[in-house]
Design a protein around this motif. Structure first.
Motif, PDB file in Angstrom:
ATOM      1  N   THR A  30       0.774  -1.276  -0.263  1.00 17.11           N
ATOM      2  CA  THR A  30       0.108  -0.075   0.128  1.00 17.11           C
ATOM      3  C   THR A  30       0.820   1.157   0.256  1.00 17.11           C
ATOM      4  O   THR A  30       0.561   1.987  -0.606  1.00 17.11           O
ATOM      5  CB  THR A  30      -0.757   0.137   0.920  1.00 17.11           C
ATOM      6  OG1 THR A  30      -0.559   0.140   2.280  1.00 17.11           O
ATOM      7  CG2 THR A  30      -1.874  -0.939   1.130  1.00 17.11           C
ATOM      8  N   THR A  31       2.563   1.367   0.372  1.00 21.17           N
ATOM      9  CA  THR A  31       3.380   2.379   0.486  1.00 21.17           C
ATOM     10  C   THR A  31       4.266   1.926  -0.332  1.00 21.17           C
ATOM     11  O   THR A  31       4.764   0.738   0.022  1.00 21.17           O
ATOM     12  CB  THR A  31       3.578   2.671   2.057  1.00 21.17           C
ATOM     13  OG1 THR A  31       1.819   3.055   2.365  1.00 21.17           O
ATOM     14  CG2 THR A  31       4.342   3.711   1.733  1.00 21.17           C
ATOM     15  N   ARG A  32       4.296   2.695  -0.986  1.00 19.64           N
ATOM     16  CA  ARG A  32       6.649   2.527  -1.053  1.00 19.64           C
ATOM     17  C   ARG A  32       7.386   3.721  -0.699  1.00 19.64           C
ATOM     18  O   ARG A  32       6.760   4.840  -0.906  1.00 19.64           O
ATOM     19  CB  ARG A  32       6.427   2.885  -2.894  1.00 19.64           C
ATOM     20  CG  ARG A  32       6.083   1.767  -3.815  1.00 19.64           C
ATOM     21  CD  ARG A  32       5.866   1.414  -4.713  1.00 19.64           C
ATOM     22  NE  ARG A  32       5.156   0.251  -5.547  1.00 19.64           N
ATOM     23  CZ  ARG A  32       5.706  -0.358  -6.683  1.00 19.64           C
ATOM     24  NH1 ARG A  32       6.203   0.624  -7.283  1.00 19.64           N
ATOM     25  NH2 ARG A  32       5.431  -1.251  -7.243  1.00 19.64           N
ATOM     26  N   GLN A  67      11.325   7.339   6.983  1.00 21.67           N
ATOM     27  CA  GLN A  67       9.650   7.586   6.534  1.00 21.67           C
ATOM     28  C   GLN A  67       9.317   6.893   7.265  1.00 21.67           C
ATOM     29  O   GLN A  67       7.584   7.848   7.129  1.00 21.67           O
ATOM     30  CB  GLN A  67      10.437   7.576   5.277  1.00 21.67           C
ATOM     31  CG  GLN A  67      11.876   8.484   4.713  1.00 21.67           C
ATOM     32  CD  GLN A  67      11.671   8.477   3.191  1.00 21.67           C
ATOM     33  OE1 GLN A  67      11.043   7.825   2.452  1.00 21.67           O
ATOM     34  NE2 GLN A  67      13.156   7.898   2.377  1.00 21.67           N
ATOM     35  N   LEU A  68       9.334   5.738   7.587  1.00 24.67           N
ATOM     36  CA  LEU A  68       8.196   4.578   7.938  1.00 24.67           C
ATOM     37  C   LEU A  68       7.486   4.990   9.164  1.00 24.67           C
ATOM     38  O   LEU A  68       6.719   4.783   9.095  1.00 24.67           O
ATOM     39  CB  LEU A  68       8.817   3.468   8.055  1.00 24.67           C
ATOM     40  CG  LEU A  68       8.248   2.548   7.975  1.00 24.67           C
ATOM     41  CD1 LEU A  68       6.721   2.086   7.172  1.00 24.67           C
ATOM     42  CD2 LEU A  68       8.787   0.834   8.350  1.00 24.67           C
ATOM     43  N   LYS A  69       8.367   5.442   9.746  1.00 24.31           N
ATOM     44  CA  LYS A  69       7.218   6.353  11.401  1.00 24.31           C
ATOM     45  C   LYS A  69       7.274   7.332  11.237  1.00 24.31           C
ATOM     46  O   LYS A  69       5.853   7.103  11.415  1.00 24.31           O
ATOM     47  CB  LYS A  69       8.926   6.550  12.476  1.00 24.31           C
ATOM     48  CG  LYS A  69       9.468   5.784  12.633  1.00 24.31           C
ATOM     49  CD  LYS A  69      10.404   5.777  14.103  1.00 24.31           C
ATOM     50  CE  LYS A  69      11.800   6.245  13.878  1.00 24.31           C
ATOM     51  NZ  LYS A  69      12.760   6.899  14.962  1.00 24.31           N
ATOM     52  N   ARG A  70       7.509   8.534  10.122  1.00 22.79           N
ATOM     53  CA  ARG A  70       6.604   9.669  10.047  1.00 22.79           C
ATOM     54  C   ARG A  70       4.861   8.830   9.372  1.00 22.79           C
ATOM     55  O   ARG A  70       3.917   9.622   8.979  1.00 22.79           O
ATOM     56  CB  ARG A  70       7.408  10.389   9.246  1.00 22.79           C
ATOM     57  CG  ARG A  70       8.408  11.551   9.991  1.00 22.79           C
ATOM     58  CD  ARG A  70       8.987  12.171   9.021  1.00 22.79           C
ATOM     59  NE  ARG A  70       9.749  12.273   7.987  1.00 22.79           N
ATOM     60  CZ  ARG A  70      10.347  12.271   7.206  1.00 22.79           C
ATOM     61  NH1 ARG A  70      11.228  11.971   8.463  1.00 22.79           N
ATOM     62  NH2 ARG A  70      11.316  11.428   6.047  1.00 22.79           N
ATOM     63  N   THR A  71       5.039   7.890   8.113  1.00 22.78           N
ATOM     64  CA  THR A  71       4.104   7.536   7.120  1.00 22.78           C
ATOM     65  C   THR A  71       3.405   6.353   8.859  1.00 22.78           C
ATOM     66  O   THR A  71       1.595   7.167   8.540  1.00 22.78           O
ATOM     67  CB  THR A  71       4.182   6.159   6.924  1.00 22.78           C
ATOM     68  OG1 THR A  71       5.840   6.946   5.372  1.00 22.78           O
ATOM     69  CG2 THR A  71       3.133   5.923   5.913  1.00 22.78           C
ATOM     70  N   ALA A  72       4.093   6.508   9.952  1.00 21.14           N
ATOM     71  CA  ALA A  72       2.877   5.378  11.211  1.00 21.14           C
ATOM     72  C   ALA A  72       2.457   6.512  11.434  1.00 21.14           C
ATOM     73  O   ALA A  72       0.914   6.432  11.735  1.00 21.14           O
ATOM     74  CB  ALA A  72       3.221   4.361  11.505  1.00 21.14           C
ATOM     75  N   ASP A  75      -0.769   8.085   9.554  1.00 19.74           N
ATOM     76  CA  ASP A  75      -1.607   7.316   9.915  1.00 19.74           C
ATOM     77  C   ASP A  75      -2.536   7.252  10.829  1.00 19.74           C
ATOM     78  O   ASP A  75      -3.623   7.116  11.595  1.00 19.74           O
ATOM     79  CB  ASP A  75      -1.209   5.832   8.779  1.00 19.74           C
ATOM     80  CG  ASP A  75      -0.645   5.434   7.769  1.00 19.74           C
ATOM     81  OD1 ASP A  75      -1.148   6.733   7.398  1.00 19.74           O
ATOM     82  OD2 ASP A  75       0.353   5.029   7.639  1.00 19.74           O
ATOM     83  N   MET A  76      -2.066   7.323  11.962  1.00 21.05           N
ATOM     84  CA  MET A  76      -2.116   7.004  12.844  1.00 21.05           C
ATOM     85  C   MET A  76      -3.332   8.017  13.850  1.00 21.05           C
ATOM     86  O   MET A  76      -4.029   8.117  14.707  1.00 21.05           O
ATOM     87  CB  MET A  76      -1.016   6.862  14.189  1.00 21.05           C
ATOM     88  CG  MET A  76      -0.518   5.374  14.577  1.00 21.05           C
ATOM     89  SD  MET A  76       0.661   5.561  15.710  1.00 21.05           S
ATOM     90  CE  MET A  76       0.825   7.143  17.097  1.00 21.05           C
ATOM     91  N   ALA A  77      -2.890   9.508  13.650  1.00 23.28           N
ATOM     92  CA  ALA A  77      -3.576  10.088  13.137  1.00 23.28           C
ATOM     93  C   ALA A  77      -5.034  10.665  11.923  1.00 23.28           C
ATOM     94  O   ALA A  77      -5.893  10.886  12.875  1.00 23.28           O
ATOM     95  CB  ALA A  77      -2.782  11.882  12.621  1.00 23.28           C
TER      96      ALA A  77
END
Length: 87
Positions: A30-32, A67-72, A75-77
């Motif tokens: 779903t994410t790259r 980057q993966l943490k920022r994406t997570a 998504d959480m927000a």
């Protein structure tokens, strides 16, 4: 509830003029995301390509992890309703 998934990663190493550059790509389905890292050999040091590979790869993976943490976090927000928001 059980959940299993497979994420695909590819790590590319390039060396030119005593500099190792790494690009690591992550595809979650779903994410790259693409992380980048580099390592440069000091001209006074012995040239050991494995060390440059390891250091550049570690830096690319750290970049990807951020980057993966920022994406997570994003998504959480988006998934949590905002309490106290005015209509």
């Amino acid at each position: 509830m059980s959940h299993t998934s497979e994420w695909k990663t590819r790590l590319y190493l390039f060396e030119e003029e005593h500099t190792t550059k790494v690009r690591v790509e992550l595809d979650t389905g779903t994410t790259r995301l693409t992380g980048h890292g580099a390592a440069r050999c000091n001209p006074t040091d012995k040239d050991v390509p494995e060390i440059g590979d390891e250091l550049a790869a570690a830096r690319a993976l750290e970049n990807l992890a951020e980057q993966l943490k920022r994406t997570a976090y994003g998504d959480m927000a988006a998934a949590v309703p905002h309490h106290g928001a005015l209509p």
